[in-house]
Design a protein around this motif. Structure first.
Motif, short mmCIF file in Angstrom:
data_model
loop_
_atom_site.label_atom_id
_atom_site.label_comp_id
_atom_site.label_asym_id
_atom_site.label_seq_id
_atom_site.Cartn_x
_atom_site.Cartn_y
_atom_site.Cartn_z
N ALA A 66 0.81 -1.21 0.00
CA ALA A 66 0.00 0.00 0.00
C ALA A 66 0.85 1.26 0.00
N LYS A 67 1.80 1.32 0.91
CA LYS A 67 2.55 2.56 1.11
C LYS A 67 3.71 2.72 0.12
N GLU A 68 4.48 1.65 -0.04
CA GLU A 68 5.74 1.79 -0.76
C GLU A 68 5.62 1.57 -2.27
N TYR A 69 4.60 0.86 -2.68
CA TYR A 69 4.48 0.61 -4.11
C TYR A 69 3.23 1.23 -4.71
N TYR A 70 2.06 0.78 -4.26
CA TYR A 70 0.82 1.18 -4.93
C TYR A 70 0.65 2.70 -4.94
N CYS A 71 0.76 3.30 -3.77
CA CYS A 71 0.48 4.74 -3.69
C CYS A 71 1.58 5.58 -4.34
N ASN A 72 2.78 5.06 -4.37
CA ASN A 72 3.86 5.80 -5.04
C ASN A 72 3.71 5.80 -6.55
N HIS A 73 2.94 4.86 -7.08
CA HIS A 73 2.73 4.76 -8.52
C HIS A 73 1.29 5.08 -8.92
N TYR A 74 0.59 5.70 -7.99
CA TYR A 74 -0.82 6.02 -8.21
C TYR A 74 -0.98 7.28 -9.07
N HIS A 75 -1.92 7.22 -10.02
CA HIS A 75 -2.24 8.38 -10.86
C HIS A 75 -3.75 8.60 -10.80
N SER A 76 -4.15 9.75 -10.32
CA SER A 76 -5.55 9.97 -9.97
C SER A 76 -6.51 9.80 -11.14
N GLY A 77 -6.17 10.33 -12.32
CA GLY A 77 -7.09 10.27 -13.45
C GLY A 77 -7.45 8.85 -13.83
N GLY A 78 -6.45 8.02 -14.06
CA GLY A 78 -6.69 6.64 -14.42
C GLY A 78 -7.34 5.85 -13.31
N TYR A 79 -6.99 6.18 -12.07
CA TYR A 79 -7.55 5.46 -10.94
C TYR A 79 -9.04 5.76 -10.81
N PHE A 80 -9.42 7.04 -10.95
CA PHE A 80 -10.84 7.39 -10.90
C PHE A 80 -11.62 6.62 -11.94
N LYS A 81 -11.10 6.58 -13.15
CA LYS A 81 -11.81 5.91 -14.25
C LYS A 81 -12.02 4.44 -13.93
N ARG A 82 -10.98 3.78 -13.45
CA ARG A 82 -11.10 2.36 -13.14
C ARG A 82 -12.05 2.13 -11.97
N MET A 83 -12.00 2.98 -10.96
CA MET A 83 -12.86 2.78 -9.80
C MET A 83 -14.34 2.97 -10.16
N ILE A 84 -14.65 3.96 -10.96
CA ILE A 84 -16.04 4.16 -11.38
C ILE A 84 -16.50 2.98 -12.23
N ASP A 85 -15.62 2.53 -13.13
CA ASP A 85 -15.97 1.38 -13.97
C ASP A 85 -16.23 0.14 -13.12
N THR A 86 -15.38 -0.09 -12.13
CA THR A 86 -15.54 -1.24 -11.25
C THR A 86 -16.81 -1.11 -10.41
N TYR A 87 -17.06 0.10 -9.91
CA TYR A 87 -18.25 0.34 -9.10
C TYR A 87 -19.52 0.02 -9.89
N MET A 88 -19.64 0.59 -11.07
CA MET A 88 -20.83 0.38 -11.90
C MET A 88 -20.99 -1.10 -12.23
N THR A 89 -19.89 -1.75 -12.55
CA THR A 89 -19.95 -3.16 -12.91
C THR A 89 -20.41 -4.02 -11.75
N ASN A 90 -19.89 -3.76 -10.55
CA ASN A 90 -20.29 -4.53 -9.37
C ASN A 90 -21.79 -4.40 -9.10
N VAL A 91 -22.29 -3.18 -9.13
CA VAL A 91 -23.72 -2.96 -8.89
C VAL A 91 -24.56 -3.66 -9.95
N TYR A 92 -24.14 -3.54 -11.20
CA TYR A 92 -24.90 -4.11 -12.31
C TYR A 92 -24.92 -5.64 -12.26
N ILE A 93 -23.80 -6.24 -11.88
CA ILE A 93 -23.72 -7.71 -11.78
C ILE A 93 -24.77 -8.24 -10.81
N ILE A 94 -24.85 -7.64 -9.62
CA ILE A 94 -25.82 -8.11 -8.63
C ILE A 94 -27.24 -7.79 -9.07
N GLN A 95 -27.45 -6.61 -9.64
CA GLN A 95 -28.77 -6.24 -10.13
C GLN A 95 -29.27 -7.27 -11.15
#
Length: 256
Positions: free
Chosen positions: A122-151
């Motif tokens: 978490a601290k030494e690798y993931y967050c040091n290589h984190y880029h907000s724009g791409g991360y937002f896009k992936r998180m929204i995509d994952t969120y929508m997909t998770n909700v839709y799968i259960i629906q």
């Protein structure tokens, strides 16, 4: 025959959550209160876990069904999409990191105790290589997909269901709001989410939606403590009533 309500969520659902200030637990959580309010003989299966991310919830949902069969009602209080679930030694334990929060807070705080490999990742690798724009896009995509799968699973299997949002979809105070709203609006699944079954949808206040946390922050009588804004018993009654309002259109189908 007893009918089964399956309730899933994070710490706003967790039957074992303890107030950070008083160290007290809730007597009845919203899945139990909701089951108690339905006509007939109902039991509540509550698999909420503090810190749970939505990916964990989807996995727990299908595992529960594989072990215990289809429930008669599914209610999910979704969590942050920015929570990344790390596997633990047993099936229902986990550690959660939130790269957006860690990257911006400078506290580098994780749930404790956690193994050293989780801290390192978490601290030494993931967050040091984190880029907000791409991360937002992936998180929204994952969120929508998770909700839709259960629906879609519930609809395809004729299982009554209802959704709500416990806390911000993404760590709100750290997000690029305009970029985030655009990605929510433009996502192809957004228009396919049944807003009649999801109270507060779209679950983002700048788009006219809301979360349970929004209500608790405005109504502190729903909170366990002024310094711990998790729902108290009154708050859990509030959440239960929100779900009840969603399922009332199919109430006869559920209770008969």
């Amino acid at each position: 025959m007893t009918k089964r309500l399956l309730g899933i969520g994070d710490s706003f659902t967790d039957p074992d959550y303890k107030c950070k200030i008083t160290n007290t637990k809730i007597g009845k959580t919203w899945p139990v209160l909701l089951a108690d309010s339905l006509d007939g003989d109902w039991s509540a299966t509550n698999i909420g876990k503090g810190g749970a991310g939505n990916d964990w919830m989807v996995t727990a949902f299908f595992k529960n069904i594989s072990l215990h069969g289809k429930p008669d009602l599914v209610c999910i209080l979704w969590s942050k999409s920015s929570r990344l679930t790390m596997a633990a030694a047993d099936d229902y334990s986990h550690w959660t990191i939130d790269p957006i929060a860690i990257n911006h807070s400078n506290k580098k705080k994780l749930r404790s105790p956690v193994p050293e490999y989780v801290n390192a990742f978490a601290k030494e690798y993931y967050c040091n290589h984190y880029h907000s724009g791409g991360y937002f896009k992936r998180m929204i995509d994952t969120y929508m997909t998770n909700v839709y799968i259960i629906q879609q699973y519930c609809q395809s299997n004729n299982i009554p269901y209802a959704f709500g949002q416990a806390i911000d979809m993404i760590s709100h105070e750290f997000s690029d709001k305009v970029n985030l709203m655009r990605q929510i609006i433009d996502h192809p699944i957004e228009s396919m989410i049944d807003d009649k079954k999801f109270f507060g949808w779209p679950a983002y206040r700048e788009l006219g939606g809301y979360t349970i946390a929004d209500h608790i922050n405005k109504n502190v009588e729903y909170a366990m403590h002024d310094e711990d804004r998790h729902p108290n018993e009154l708050g859990h009654y509030f959440i239960s009533n929100k779900f009840l309002n969603v399922i009332k259109d199919s109430y006869n189908e559920i209770t008969n």
